[in-house]
Design an enzyme around this catalytic site. Structure first.
Site, PDB file in Angstrom:
ATOM      1  N   ALA A 207      42.164  35.876  63.486  1.00 37.57           N
ATOM      2  CA  ALA A 207      41.298  35.204  64.454  1.00 37.57           C
ATOM      3  C   ALA A 207      42.047  35.063  65.767  1.00 37.57           C
ATOM      4  CB  ALA A 207      40.866  33.831  63.951  1.00 37.57           C
TER       5      ALA A 207
ATOM      6  N   GLU B   7      33.586  43.080  61.514  1.00 37.24           N
ATOM      7  CA  GLU B   7      34.249  41.921  60.915  1.00 37.24           C
ATOM      8  C   GLU B   7      33.233  40.875  60.471  1.00 37.24           C
ATOM      9  OE1 GLU B   7      38.540  42.028  63.282  1.00 37.24           O
ATOM     10  OE2 GLU B   7      36.872  40.889  64.110  1.00 37.24           O
TER      11      GLU B   7
END
Length: 224
Positions: free
Chosen positions: A85, A105
Site C-alpha cells: 500500500a 489489485e
C-alpha cells in the site's frame, strides 16, 4: 530506519500465512516483490501453492521465483491476497496505485477470502491523502475527466513516464489527485467512480483484513 529491511520483515511475516494448497493473490510493487521472493524460497523448499498475479511485472517476478501461476479465470476465488500500500490509516483504509496496478489489485482483493497488506512504517498515516490518489481512466475520456476533477478542486495530474503518458497493463491512463482535505472518503469514492470513463480509484476502503508493518526490526500487526 531501514525501509528495505522493514519491507522485507513484513513480507516474511505475510508468507507465514500461506499454507499448502492455497491459491494466493500476488500484489505489485516493491514490498510485494520481497513477498514474492520469499514465497519462491518456500516453494523451492516444498511449499505447494499457486499464485494469481496483479500485474505483468508481478507475473514476471513470480515466474523467476519458481511460483506456478493461474489466471483469475482459472483461480476463481483466492484463499489469500498479499499486497502493499502507499498509505494506510487507523481504519485500515488504503491508498494504492502508486505503481499503476490499482485496477487488477482491487479485482484480486475483491476475489480473495482474506486480504493482507504489507508495508514499511512510513506508510502508516493518521489521515489518507498526503500521497496523491491515483484514478485509472480510459484514454478517450481522460481530458473531460480532468476538467471535471478540476471543477471538484482535486488538482488532477496526468501521470507521465519517460516524457510519455503512462499506460497501465490495461492500456488506460492514471490521474493523480489531491484528496487530503476530503473527509468523507466513501462519498468521494462513489462520486469519482460514477464519472463516465473512470475505471477505478486507488481508494481501498473496506477490503483489508490485516496489515503487517515493519517497524525497525519488529513487525506490528493491525487487525480490523
Amino acid at each position: 530506519m531501514n525501509v528495505e529491511n522493514e519491507k522485507w520483515i513484513a513480507a516474511i511475516a505475510s508468507a507465514d500465512y500461506v499454507k499448502n494448497g492455497m491459491l494466493v493473490g500476488l500484489g505489485s510493487g516493491s514490498t510485494a516483490a520481497f513477498m514474492i521472493a520469499e514465497l519462491g524460497k518456500r516453494v523451492a523448499g516444498g511449499l505447494i501453492m499457486k499464485g494469481v498475479p496483479s500485474s505483468d511485472a508481478t507475473a514476471r517476478l513470480a515466474k523467476q521465483a519458481g511460483i506456478s501461476l493461474l489466471s483469475l479465470d482459472e483461480a476463481g476465488t483466492m484463499d489469500i491476497n498479499i499486497d502493499g500500500a502507499d498509505e494506510f490509516d487507523p481504519q485500515l483504509q488504503l491508498i494504492k496505485g502508486g505503481g499503476g496496478a490499482l485496477l487488477r489489485e482491487k479485482i484480486l482483493a475483491h476475489n480473495s477470502r482474506f486480504n493482507i497488506i504489507i508495508a514499511d512504517s512510513g506508510k502508516e498515516v493518521e489521515r489518507l491523502g498526503k500521497f496523491k490518489l491515483p484514478i485509472e481512466t480510459i484514454p478517450f475520456a481522460t481530458q473531460t475527466i480532468i476538467a471535471e476533477l478540476e471543477h471538484l478542486d482535486l488538482q488532477p495530474k496526468l501521470r507521465m513516464k519517460n516524457d510519455e503518458v503512462y499506460k497501465t497493463d490495461e492500456n488506460n491512463y492514471i490521474l493523480d489527485v489531491d484528496i487530503f482535505q476530503k473527509d468523507d472518503l466513501k462519498e468521494l469514492n462513489t462520486l469519482l467512480i460514477q464519472i463516465p470513463g473512470v475505471v477505478e480509484t486507488g481508494l481501498f476502503l473496506s477490503s483489508t483484513d490485516l496489515v503487517l508493518v515493519g517497524q525497525g526490526n519488529k513487525v506490528a500487526t493491525f487487525k480490523k
